[in-house]
Design a protein around this motif. Sequence first.
Motif, PDB file in Angstrom:
ATOM      1  N   ALA A   4       0.841  -1.190   0.000  1.00 17.88           N
ATOM      2  CA  ALA A   4       0.000   0.000   0.000  1.00 17.88           C
ATOM      3  C   ALA A   4       0.880   1.245   0.000  1.00 17.88           C
ATOM      4  O   ALA A   4       1.976   1.249   0.552  1.00 17.88           O
ATOM      5  CB  ALA A   4      -0.919   0.003   1.213  1.00 17.88           C
ATOM      6  N   LEU A   5       0.360   2.303  -0.601  1.00 15.50           N
ATOM      7  CA  LEU A   5       1.012   3.602  -0.637  1.00 15.50           C
ATOM      8  C   LEU A   5       0.289   4.518   0.339  1.00 15.50           C
ATOM      9  O   LEU A   5      -0.941   4.600   0.311  1.00 15.50           O
ATOM     10  CB  LEU A   5       0.962   4.178  -2.052  1.00 15.50           C
ATOM     11  N   VAL A   6       1.042   5.213   1.187  1.00 18.83           N
ATOM     12  CA  VAL A   6       0.464   6.114   2.174  1.00 18.83           C
ATOM     13  C   VAL A   6       0.987   7.523   1.899  1.00 18.83           C
ATOM     14  O   VAL A   6       2.192   7.772   1.991  1.00 18.83           O
ATOM     15  CB  VAL A   6       0.826   5.691   3.621  1.00 18.83           C
ATOM     16  N   ALA A   7       0.086   8.432   1.547  1.00 19.89           N
ATOM     17  CA  ALA A   7       0.461   9.811   1.242  1.00 19.89           C
ATOM     18  C   ALA A   7       0.381  10.641   2.521  1.00 19.89           C
ATOM     19  O   ALA A   7      -0.660  10.673   3.174  1.00 19.89           O
ATOM     20  CB  ALA A   7      -0.474  10.380   0.179  1.00 19.89           C
ATOM     21  N   SER A  29      -3.072  -8.082   6.255  1.00 16.35           N
ATOM     22  CA  SER A  29      -1.955  -8.829   5.656  1.00 16.35           C
ATOM     23  C   SER A  29      -1.243  -8.059   4.547  1.00 16.35           C
ATOM     24  O   SER A  29      -0.875  -8.627   3.517  1.00 16.35           O
ATOM     25  CB  SER A  29      -2.437 -10.179   5.122  1.00 16.35           C
ATOM     26  N   ILE A  30      -1.071  -6.762   4.746  1.00 14.69           N
ATOM     27  CA  ILE A  30      -0.290  -5.965   3.801  1.00 14.69           C
ATOM     28  C   ILE A  30       1.176  -6.152   4.174  1.00 14.69           C
ATOM     29  O   ILE A  30       1.563  -5.969   5.320  1.00 14.69           O
ATOM     30  CB  ILE A  30      -0.727  -4.487   3.828  1.00 14.69           C
ATOM     31  N   GLU A  31       1.965  -6.537   3.199  1.00 11.68           N
ATOM     32  CA  GLU A  31       3.347  -6.915   3.462  1.00 11.68           C
ATOM     33  C   GLU A  31       4.316  -5.744   3.471  1.00 11.68           C
ATOM     34  O   GLU A  31       5.413  -5.851   4.022  1.00 11.68           O
ATOM     35  CB  GLU A  31       3.795  -7.953   2.432  1.00 11.68           C
ATOM     36  N   PHE A  83       8.703  -0.846   5.641  1.00  6.58           N
ATOM     37  CA  PHE A  83       8.263   0.360   4.938  1.00  6.58           C
ATOM     38  C   PHE A  83       9.427   1.042   4.254  1.00  6.58           C
ATOM     39  O   PHE A  83      10.583   0.831   4.591  1.00  6.58           O
ATOM     40  CB  PHE A  83       7.560   1.332   5.899  1.00  6.58           C
ATOM     41  N   GLU A  84       9.078   1.865   3.283  1.00  9.04           N
ATOM     42  CA  GLU A  84      10.021   2.745   2.592  1.00  9.04           C
ATOM     43  C   GLU A  84       9.424   4.146   2.622  1.00  9.04           C
ATOM     44  O   GLU A  84       8.204   4.309   2.738  1.00  9.04           O
ATOM     45  CB  GLU A  84      10.210   2.314   1.136  1.00  9.04           C
ATOM     46  N   LYS A 102       3.138   3.378 -11.257  1.00  9.29           N
ATOM     47  CA  LYS A 102       4.447   2.779 -11.515  1.00  9.29           C
ATOM     48  C   LYS A 102       4.664   1.509 -10.692  1.00  9.29           C
ATOM     49  O   LYS A 102       5.183   0.515 -11.194  1.00  9.29           O
ATOM     50  CB  LYS A 102       5.547   3.797 -11.191  1.00  9.29           C
ATOM     51  N   ASN A 103       4.256   1.540  -9.421  1.00  5.29           N
ATOM     52  CA  ASN A 103       4.538   0.424  -8.515  1.00  5.29           C
ATOM     53  C   ASN A 103       3.365  -0.526  -8.309  1.00  5.29           C
ATOM     54  O   ASN A 103       3.457  -1.446  -7.504  1.00  5.29           O
ATOM     55  CB  ASN A 103       5.034   0.966  -7.175  1.00  5.29           C
ATOM     56  N   LYS A 104       2.268  -0.271  -8.978  1.00  8.85           N
ATOM     57  CA  LYS A 104       1.096  -1.167  -8.952  1.00  8.85           C
ATOM     58  C   LYS A 104       0.644  -1.533  -7.526  1.00  8.85           C
ATOM     59  O   LYS A 104       0.564  -2.699  -7.163  1.00  8.85           O
ATOM     60  CB  LYS A 104       1.373  -2.422  -9.768  1.00  8.85           C
ATOM     61  N   TYR A 105       0.338  -0.507  -6.750  1.00  2.00           N
ATOM     62  CA  TYR A 105      -0.156  -0.716  -5.386  1.00  2.00           C
ATOM     63  C   TYR A 105      -1.588  -1.241  -5.418  1.00  2.00           C
ATOM     64  O   TYR A 105      -2.353  -0.907  -6.325  1.00  2.00           O
ATOM     65  CB  TYR A 105      -0.119   0.591  -4.591  1.00  2.00           C
ATOM     66  N   GLU A 106      -1.944  -2.021  -4.410  1.00  2.00           N
ATOM     67  CA  GLU A 106      -3.322  -2.489  -4.276  1.00  2.00           C
ATOM     68  C   GLU A 106      -4.199  -1.434  -3.599  1.00  2.00           C
ATOM     69  O   GLU A 106      -5.411  -1.453  -3.744  1.00  2.00           O
ATOM     70  CB  GLU A 106      -3.365  -3.778  -3.435  1.00  2.00           C
ATOM     71  N   LEU A 107      -3.555  -0.512  -2.872  1.00  2.00           N
ATOM     72  CA  LEU A 107      -4.310   0.456  -2.071  1.00  2.00           C
ATOM     73  C   LEU A 107      -3.497   1.719  -1.858  1.00  2.00           C
ATOM     74  O   LEU A 107      -2.284   1.659  -1.680  1.00  2.00           O
ATOM     75  CB  LEU A 107      -4.638  -0.162  -0.700  1.00  2.00           C
TER      76      LEU A 107
END
Length: 152
Positions: A4-7, A29-31, A83-84, A102-107
């Motif tokens: 997942a991407l967190v802004a 279960s987000i890795e 995390f990054e 670009k990174n094909k996040y699910e969320l």
Amino acid sequence: MKKALVAIDQSQNSQSLISYAFRFAEKNSIERLDFIHVVTRIDLTIPGYVDYPPHYNEDSIRQSFLNMIEKGMRESGASATPFEFVLATGTPYEEILRMAEKNKYELILIGHRGLSNLERFFIGSVAAKVVRHAPCNILVHLPKETEEPAKT
């Protein structure tokens, strides 16, 4: 791999979002969580808008956000999800969408800043633009009110 991407920005709402993101990741279960903050260099004089001078200290800003993320991870009480952190420059909603594609996040998890109707009319809401154009599911986080109204 579920990711997942967190802004985030430097608001108190983002601190709440960071803690929520770690709890959400554990329960769903987000890795991996990737956090993004977008530096803008436009001269706006809107109250509450965070702008950086043309020669901002990238290392200082990066460390400030890493501190926020680590604090949020501790406050979440959740197990540590890898995390990054990415510090980008540009228009916030465009950079968030570019990274998501670009990174094909699910969320994508994003906070709601609570702009007034007038501010939203003139500058728009980053969250609204991300929701409108996102290539994946979106979760807009509205932090709970923790303070009780003052008694008169």
